[in-house]
Scaffold this motif. Sequence first.
Motif, PDB file in Angstrom:
ATOM      1  N   ASP A 155       0.691  -1.027  -0.130  1.00  0.00           N
ATOM      2  CA  ASP A 155      -0.127  -0.035   0.018  1.00  0.00           C
ATOM      3  C   ASP A 155       0.848   1.185  -0.176  1.00  0.00           C
ATOM      4  O   ASP A 155       1.266   1.944   1.201  1.00  0.00           O
ATOM      5  CB  ASP A 155      -0.846   0.155   1.285  1.00  0.00           C
ATOM      6  CG  ASP A 155      -1.950   1.174   1.252  1.00  0.00           C
ATOM      7  OD1 ASP A 155      -1.671   1.984   0.496  1.00  0.00           O
ATOM      8  OD2 ASP A 155      -2.868   1.094   1.874  1.00  0.00           O
ATOM      9  N   ARG A 156       1.381   1.561  -1.047  1.00  0.00           N
ATOM     10  CA  ARG A 156       2.284   2.814  -1.226  1.00  0.00           C
ATOM     11  C   ARG A 156       1.610   4.038  -0.944  1.00  0.00           C
ATOM     12  O   ARG A 156       2.489   4.943  -0.432  1.00  0.00           O
ATOM     13  CB  ARG A 156       2.913   2.811  -2.722  1.00  0.00           C
ATOM     14  CG  ARG A 156       3.625   1.524  -3.094  1.00  0.00           C
ATOM     15  CD  ARG A 156       4.442   1.432  -4.299  1.00  0.00           C
ATOM     16  NE  ARG A 156       5.661   2.636  -4.235  1.00  0.00           N
ATOM     17  CZ  ARG A 156       6.686   2.280  -3.898  1.00  0.00           C
ATOM     18  NH1 ARG A 156       6.969   1.195  -3.383  1.00  0.00           N
ATOM     19  NH2 ARG A 156       7.487   3.426  -3.556  1.00  0.00           N
ATOM     20  N   VAL A 157       0.360   4.364  -1.092  1.00  0.00           N
ATOM     21  CA  VAL A 157      -0.297   5.633  -0.916  1.00  0.00           C
ATOM     22  C   VAL A 157      -0.248   5.755   0.766  1.00  0.00           C
ATOM     23  O   VAL A 157       0.212   6.754   1.152  1.00  0.00           O
ATOM     24  CB  VAL A 157      -1.786   5.498  -1.446  1.00  0.00           C
ATOM     25  CG1 VAL A 157      -2.495   6.840  -0.890  1.00  0.00           C
ATOM     26  CG2 VAL A 157      -1.512   5.540  -3.050  1.00  0.00           C
ATOM     27  N   LYS A 158      -0.552   4.628   1.421  1.00  0.00           N
ATOM     28  CA  LYS A 158      -0.671   4.820   2.769  1.00  0.00           C
ATOM     29  C   LYS A 158       0.892   5.080   3.231  1.00  0.00           C
ATOM     30  O   LYS A 158       1.227   5.861   4.085  1.00  0.00           O
ATOM     31  CB  LYS A 158      -1.295   3.588   3.538  1.00  0.00           C
ATOM     32  CG  LYS A 158      -1.446   3.754   4.942  1.00  0.00           C
ATOM     33  CD  LYS A 158      -1.973   2.295   5.625  1.00  0.00           C
ATOM     34  CE  LYS A 158      -1.858   2.510   7.205  1.00  0.00           C
ATOM     35  NZ  LYS A 158      -2.311   1.135   7.739  1.00  0.00           N
ATOM     36  N   ALA A 159       1.801   4.489   2.817  1.00  0.00           N
ATOM     37  CA  ALA A 159       3.245   4.490   3.226  1.00  0.00           C
ATOM     38  C   ALA A 159       3.750   6.004   2.985  1.00  0.00           C
ATOM     39  O   ALA A 159       4.083   6.477   4.092  1.00  0.00           O
ATOM     40  CB  ALA A 159       3.956   3.509   2.383  1.00  0.00           C
ATOM     41  N   GLU A 160       3.240   6.568   1.905  1.00  0.00           N
ATOM     42  CA  GLU A 160       3.880   7.877   1.608  1.00  0.00           C
ATOM     43  C   GLU A 160       3.170   8.984   2.524  1.00  0.00           C
ATOM     44  O   GLU A 160       3.699   9.762   2.893  1.00  0.00           O
ATOM     45  CB  GLU A 160       3.741   8.253   0.207  1.00  0.00           C
ATOM     46  CG  GLU A 160       4.745   7.394  -0.539  1.00  0.00           C
ATOM     47  CD  GLU A 160       4.812   7.686  -2.018  1.00  0.00           C
ATOM     48  OE1 GLU A 160       4.302   8.634  -2.441  1.00  0.00           O
ATOM     49  OE2 GLU A 160       5.395   6.826  -2.789  1.00  0.00           O
ATOM     50  N   LEU A 161       1.884   8.626   2.925  1.00  0.00           N
ATOM     51  CA  LEU A 161       1.086   9.385   3.966  1.00  0.00           C
ATOM     52  C   LEU A 161       1.755   9.557   5.409  1.00  0.00           C
ATOM     53  O   LEU A 161       2.039  10.348   5.894  1.00  0.00           O
ATOM     54  CB  LEU A 161      -0.065   9.010   4.008  1.00  0.00           C
ATOM     55  CG  LEU A 161      -1.186   9.713   4.834  1.00  0.00           C
ATOM     56  CD1 LEU A 161      -1.206  11.237   4.617  1.00  0.00           C
ATOM     57  CD2 LEU A 161      -2.615   9.111   4.919  1.00  0.00           C
TER      58      LEU A 161
END
Length: 236
Positions: A115-121
């Motif tokens: 989950d790259r979106v969550k990771a970057e958040l």
Amino acid sequence: MLKVSPRQAKNSALVVLMLAQLLVVAAGFSNKAAAQPSATSALPESDQRRLRYYLLQGQQAVAAQRLLWPKDDNAYQWFQQALALDSQHPQAHQGMRQIGQAYVALAQEAYIEGDRVKAELMLERAQQVSVSPAEAAAIKQRYPAPKAANNEFTLPPHDLSQQNAQVKAQLTELALRAKTLSSRLLIVARSDREGRWIYKYMRESVAGYRLRGNIQLGSVPKIVLIDMPLSAAADG
């Protein structure tokens, strides 16, 4: 059944260990807060009591993973109040570092789960507190984005959210390619509503042609041309 590779298991274990270490530090912190004097000995006794209270509340919030939320009871807020009384207090600064490292651990866990979106958040939140841009960049480099297959076409998340001309042009091109290749679609979208909009727009781009496809939820929006021949994919 979900299969977990040895590497994934190892990475997950590392994340769990990191979180456990943070909680151990937090558990022992309340005693330290009471035992160690403030660097600002000139504070009135009433302010010293408030300082100890803020530090204790901050550590309890860290242990409960209330890092930046809820609004009126989170670790960041408590440590900020402690620093307002003593801007050099080492335990308050250590608490801020704990918050940042907790978000780093959450980011790493999200990267491992794909989950790259969550990771970057999570990395953005870490930088809001104590993690430097260089540290965040180093973490991102440890988890490079997987290379897309030749028949996968990612959709820019911002353009997709705006449903602007750029993403519409890309969807039209992919719809025409799917028609030419008689290929089925796999639409990966961040929500069912988004997936339905993508399919509707692509179908309207090839009016009169039966565009076949399925919608799958995922953190990275993309279109997969399932029946695209490898030679066509390589030719672009």
